[in-house]
Design an enzyme around this catalytic site. Sequence first.
Site, PDB file in Angstrom:
ATOM      1  N   TYR A 239      28.572  37.637  55.387  1.00  0.00           N
ATOM      2  CA  TYR A 239      29.573  36.538  55.625  1.00  0.00           C
ATOM      3  C   TYR A 239      30.383  37.003  56.812  1.00  0.00           C
ATOM      4  O   TYR A 239      31.377  36.230  57.574  1.00  0.00           O
ATOM      5  CB  TYR A 239      29.995  35.885  54.478  1.00  0.00           C
ATOM      6  CG  TYR A 239      30.908  36.707  53.695  1.00  0.00           C
ATOM      7  CD1 TYR A 239      31.965  37.693  54.096  1.00  0.00           C
ATOM      8  CD2 TYR A 239      30.772  36.853  52.264  1.00  0.00           C
ATOM      9  CE1 TYR A 239      32.660  38.673  53.124  1.00  0.00           C
ATOM     10  CE2 TYR A 239      31.183  37.626  51.490  1.00  0.00           C
ATOM     11  CZ  TYR A 239      32.072  38.417  52.059  1.00  0.00           C
ATOM     12  OH  TYR A 239      32.724  39.458  51.090  1.00  0.00           O
TER      13      TYR A 239
ATOM     14  N   GLU B 110      32.947  28.060  52.893  1.00  0.00           N
ATOM     15  CA  GLU B 110      31.611  28.784  52.529  1.00  0.00           C
ATOM     16  C   GLU B 110      31.556  28.739  50.866  1.00  0.00           C
ATOM     17  O   GLU B 110      32.533  28.811  50.510  1.00  0.00           O
ATOM     18  CB  GLU B 110      31.656  30.188  53.079  1.00  0.00           C
ATOM     19  CG  GLU B 110      31.687  30.234  54.541  1.00  0.00           C
ATOM     20  CD  GLU B 110      31.787  31.689  55.042  1.00  0.00           C
ATOM     21  OE1 GLU B 110      31.701  32.621  54.266  1.00  0.00           O
ATOM     22  OE2 GLU B 110      32.274  31.787  56.368  1.00  0.00           O
TER      23      GLU B 110
ATOM     24  N   ASP C 168      29.685  34.699  43.508  1.00  0.00           N
ATOM     25  CA  ASP C 168      30.115  35.709  42.551  1.00  0.00           C
ATOM     26  C   ASP C 168      29.333  36.998  42.282  1.00  0.00           C
ATOM     27  O   ASP C 168      28.503  36.966  41.484  1.00  0.00           O
ATOM     28  CB  ASP C 168      30.321  34.765  41.284  1.00  0.00           C
ATOM     29  CG  ASP C 168      31.221  35.445  40.228  1.00  0.00           C
ATOM     30  OD1 ASP C 168      31.890  36.337  40.664  1.00  0.00           O
ATOM     31  OD2 ASP C 168      31.225  34.909  38.889  1.00  0.00           O
TER      32      ASP C 168
ATOM     33  N   LYS D 116      31.632  30.778  47.604  1.00  0.00           N
ATOM     34  CA  LYS D 116      32.326  31.995  47.201  1.00  0.00           C
ATOM     35  C   LYS D 116      31.336  32.414  46.184  1.00  0.00           C
ATOM     36  O   LYS D 116      31.220  32.027  44.912  1.00  0.00           O
ATOM     37  CB  LYS D 116      33.952  31.815  46.466  1.00  0.00           C
ATOM     38  CG  LYS D 116      34.379  33.014  46.259  1.00  0.00           C
ATOM     39  CD  LYS D 116      35.912  33.109  45.965  1.00  0.00           C
ATOM     40  CE  LYS D 116      36.530  34.033  45.713  1.00  0.00           C
ATOM     41  NZ  LYS D 116      36.198  35.094  44.453  1.00  0.00           N
TER      42      LYS D 116
ATOM     43  N   LYS E 267      39.252  28.135  43.901  1.00  0.00           N
ATOM     44  CA  LYS E 267      38.499  28.313  42.851  1.00  0.00           C
ATOM     45  C   LYS E 267      38.153  26.936  42.032  1.00  0.00           C
ATOM     46  O   LYS E 267      38.939  26.433  41.814  1.00  0.00           O
ATOM     47  CB  LYS E 267      39.397  29.254  41.776  1.00  0.00           C
ATOM     48  CG  LYS E 267      39.588  30.592  42.256  1.00  0.00           C
ATOM     49  CD  LYS E 267      38.616  31.579  42.344  1.00  0.00           C
ATOM     50  CE  LYS E 267      38.902  32.271  40.969  1.00  0.00           C
ATOM     51  NZ  LYS E 267      38.030  33.528  40.934  1.00  0.00           N
TER      52      LYS E 267
ATOM     53  N   CYS F 171      44.831  50.376   7.320  1.00  0.00           N
ATOM     54  CA  CYS F 171      43.750  49.450   7.255  1.00  0.00           C
ATOM     55  C   CYS F 171      42.579  49.640   7.943  1.00  0.00           C
ATOM     56  O   CYS F 171      42.797  50.084   9.369  1.00  0.00           O
ATOM     57  CB  CYS F 171      44.445  47.909   7.872  1.00  0.00           C
ATOM     58  SG  CYS F 171      43.076  46.663   8.061  1.00  0.00           S
TER      59      CYS F 171
ATOM     60  N   CYS G  50      41.183  44.776   4.362  1.00  0.00           N
ATOM     61  CA  CYS G  50      41.825  45.769   3.311  1.00  0.00           C
ATOM     62  C   CYS G  50      42.468  45.081   2.269  1.00  0.00           C
ATOM     63  O   CYS G  50      42.861  45.693   1.098  1.00  0.00           O
ATOM     64  CB  CYS G  50      42.717  46.588   3.968  1.00  0.00           C
ATOM     65  SG  CYS G  50      44.383  46.193   4.456  1.00  0.00           S
TER      66      CYS G  50
ATOM     67  N   CYS H  63      48.647  41.931   9.383  1.00  0.00           N
ATOM     68  CA  CYS H  63      48.318  42.990   8.344  1.00  0.00           C
ATOM     69  C   CYS H  63      49.275  44.110   8.476  1.00  0.00           C
ATOM     70  O   CYS H  63      48.894  44.813   9.609  1.00  0.00           O
ATOM     71  CB  CYS H  63      46.805  43.486   8.026  1.00  0.00           C
ATOM     72  SG  CYS H  63      46.613  44.867   7.006  1.00  0.00           S
TER      73      CYS H  63
ATOM     74  N   CYS I  46      44.644  40.325   4.017  1.00  0.00           N
ATOM     75  CA  CYS I  46      43.792  40.918   5.002  1.00  0.00           C
ATOM     76  C   CYS I  46      42.251  40.968   4.638  1.00  0.00           C
ATOM     77  O   CYS I  46      42.220  41.543   3.610  1.00  0.00           O
ATOM     78  CB  CYS I  46      44.286  42.461   5.447  1.00  0.00           C
ATOM     79  SG  CYS I  46      43.262  42.942   6.552  1.00  0.00           S
TER      80      CYS I  46
HETATM   81  S1  IVH Z   1      35.757  36.623  52.919  1.00  0.00           S
HETATM   82  C1  IVH Z   1      39.257  38.448  54.267  1.00  0.00           C
HETATM   83  N1  IVH Z   1      33.699  34.860  52.276  1.00  0.00           N
HETATM   84  O1  IVH Z   1      35.497  37.204  47.293  1.00  0.00           O
HETATM   85  C2  IVH Z   1      38.485  37.700  53.583  1.00  0.00           C
HETATM   86  N2  IVH Z   1      34.556  36.463  50.619  1.00  0.00           N
HETATM   87  O2  IVH Z   1      38.821  37.988  47.353  1.00  0.00           O
HETATM   88  C3  IVH Z   1      37.611  38.528  52.454  1.00  0.00           C
HETATM   89  N3  IVH Z   1      33.388  36.534  48.454  1.00  0.00           N
HETATM   90  O3  IVH Z   1      36.343  40.482  48.070  1.00  0.00           O
HETATM   91  C4  IVH Z   1      36.488  37.853  51.968  1.00  0.00           C
HETATM   92  N4  IVH Z   1      32.012  34.933  48.825  1.00  0.00           N
HETATM   93  O4  IVH Z   1      33.917  39.627  47.612  1.00  0.00           O
HETATM   94  C5  IVH Z   1      34.710  35.831  51.814  1.00  0.00           C
HETATM   95  N5  IVH Z   1      31.973  33.678  51.706  1.00  0.00           N
HETATM   96  C6  IVH Z   1      32.795  34.719  51.007  1.00  0.00           C
HETATM   97  C7  IVH Z   1      32.749  35.161  50.040  1.00  0.00           C
HETATM   98  C8  IVH Z   1      33.830  36.147  49.701  1.00  0.00           C
HETATM   99  C9  IVH Z   1      32.464  35.903  48.076  1.00  0.00           C
HETATM  100  C10 IVH Z   1      34.228  37.443  47.609  1.00  0.00           C
HETATM  101  C11 IVH Z   1      34.345  38.589  48.226  1.00  0.00           C
HETATM  102  C12 IVH Z   1      35.811  39.204  48.366  1.00  0.00           C
HETATM  103  C13 IVH Z   1      36.439  38.135  47.310  1.00  0.00           C
HETATM  104  C14 IVH Z   1      37.738  37.431  47.637  1.00  0.00           C
END
Ligand code: IVH
Length: 675
Positions: free
Chosen positions: A230, A114, A118, A116, A317, A434, A414, A429, A411
């Site tokens: 999710y 899925e 933000d 992630k 990531k 300062c 100062c 410095c 600096c």
């Molecule tokens: S699952 C046990 N799925 O990422 C699993 N998290 O540390 C916990 N996040 O705090 C989360 N998209 O805020 C999951 N598709 C997704 C996500 C997701 C964003 C965030 C969530 C969590 C952090 C992971």
Amino acid sequence: MPIDIHKRIETIKEQIREHDYKYYVLADPSISDQEYDFLLKELEKLELENPDLITPDSPTQRVGKDLTKDFKPVSHKVPMLSLANTYSEEELIDFDRRVRDGLPDGEKIEYVVEPKIDGVSVSLNYVNYYLKTAATRGDGTTGEEITANVRTIKSIPLKLNKFKSLKYKLDDFEARGEIFMKIADFRKLNEARENSGEKLFANPRNSSAGTLKLQDPKVVARRPLNIFLYFLISAKEEFESQIENLQLLKMLGFNVNPEYKLCKNISEVLEACRKLEEKRDSLKYEIDGAVIKVNLIRHQKILGSIAKSPRWAVAFKFKAKQAVTKLNKITWQVGRTGAITPVAELEPVLLSGSTISRATLHNFDEIMRKDVREGDTVVLEKGGDVIPKIVAVVLNERKSNSLKVKPPENCPACGTPLFKPEEEVAYYCENADCPAQIKGRLEHFASRGVMDIEGLGEALIDLFVENKILNTYADIYDLQKRREELIAIERLGVKSVDNLLASIEESKKQPFAKVLYAIGIRYVGAGAAKKLADYFLSIDKLISSDEEEISSIHEIGPSISRSVKKFFSEEENLKVIQRLKKHGINFTSLKKEIKENFFLNKTFVLTGTLEKFSRDEAAEKIILLGGKVTSSVSRKTDCLIAGESAGSKLDKAMGLGVYVLTEVEFIKLLEEASK
Ligand code: IVH
């Protein structure tokens, strides 16, 4: 004919609910805005005439009238776990290996990949198909209640259609997901804030987080928040898989991100992650990676969790986003420690949703190493919260008039000649008076997460330092006596002065560890300050300790201990501490009465690899039970906890006759002590 009115109200509510779903979740409205407003107006009118018929799930009731005074703690029935991060395909392959090792041979393992998102994670609790509470993640065990604010988000149903899920027992469940802001909405919001002179949000995530903590739901309702769900967790219902979970959420009318993918093996997972990364820039919202989850819940249960992360899921990531721009000039900034840092002044450029016009170059060596010159075209990078940095120069775009820079000799704030310690790369410095350093120290002291003095920001500190009102930390607490004088300063009204004084008073409640971080001992960050505070429990004990004792603490090295000793050997610093003490700042940690247990008042050393937790987590548990953790074995050590492949420390402990515990024994004792 109240029956008919009642029926009409229910019909309109049902229709609006359906239109909200089509508009906010499916992004596919079937009526015009005007027709929608017409329905809403009719409902408002009927409700005004028949206030008894107003129910909390009515679309007219999304925005509450009351302000949220404090966000009450909510304990999560099922902890909200976080994910371990991976940064490369190799690490994902390792994850797959660990999953396969953890499951019986011959099991067919599937993964769901899925995006992630933000944003900010939340948990929504629905009871009898009505949204009851919404809470932030907090520390995973306890979050904060943000129901009034979450109710304003139109893609979140206040009521669910029961008939859609007859197959499932869903009279009490939690839906978990991520609240976020679309990039375009975030930009519009920031533009409006700029026009009205308000502070800008750094990125869409901060913007969502800030909005969810506003006290007035009316303001929240005007902010374009959104959600992707999710997870669905129900004590009464067992699901088969994550895919089933996502599909059920969708069927119930929740917004589920459509980019998820079921994968049959790790190579399909890698491919899905690559595809998602390619797609990243074309999405309307920010994602910072992929989340890989083992699909079958039965498998998830066998794998379980370690500490705060599940063994059945991991985050992948993405690489930090990059942008290319021109470096106009290199200027030099004086930090709170006196260190002079080069700053790149850039042609403004958009990077992950925010406009960047400055970036740090860290130190002069870095400028030399990367051969960065004024006038160059440079590559910028930003990952998460960090300040953008320059990663490289685009050499084939270098013009003949690009300019090499030299470090300043004096600096820039100062004029004091700069000094470069032999073992360091930074120039300093050394003038403690300062003004740039004074401002930097005060800013750090007052900032969020340190002494948390709301209202005492950069602009006010500049003003106070320039007018000689503030010089040391202790002066902040003398401001209470100077109220009239402050009010007389142009720009400051009675209200803002009183608010400032109230938050200064409030900051006296900050615990010793924060105070120790606030006073700005070089190398003592928040983590080290906490470790020192936990070990010594009072500033007096810390002041009278020697370097050897300080560096014996788990994860406190010699440069920290040297710096701590140096700080307290300076008369000026001791004077400021005395004054702060008189003002009632916390210089001791009053340990809560800890009941008698195996760990209380004993000194431990951790060695080898522990299976169930990291060494830091183990240390934290010991400290919470009143024990101490040091890094090397000596006669003072009461007990060594030896994990897998323990080496020289174990030998030394055996030699000294120190009591040795295996991880299993340690866990047993922890369990007993926490009973
Ligand atoms: S699952 C046990 N799925 O990422 C699993 N998290 O540390 C916990 N996040 O705090 C989360 N998209 O805020 C999951 N598709 C997704 C996500 C997701 C964003 C965030 C969530 C969590 C952090 C992971």
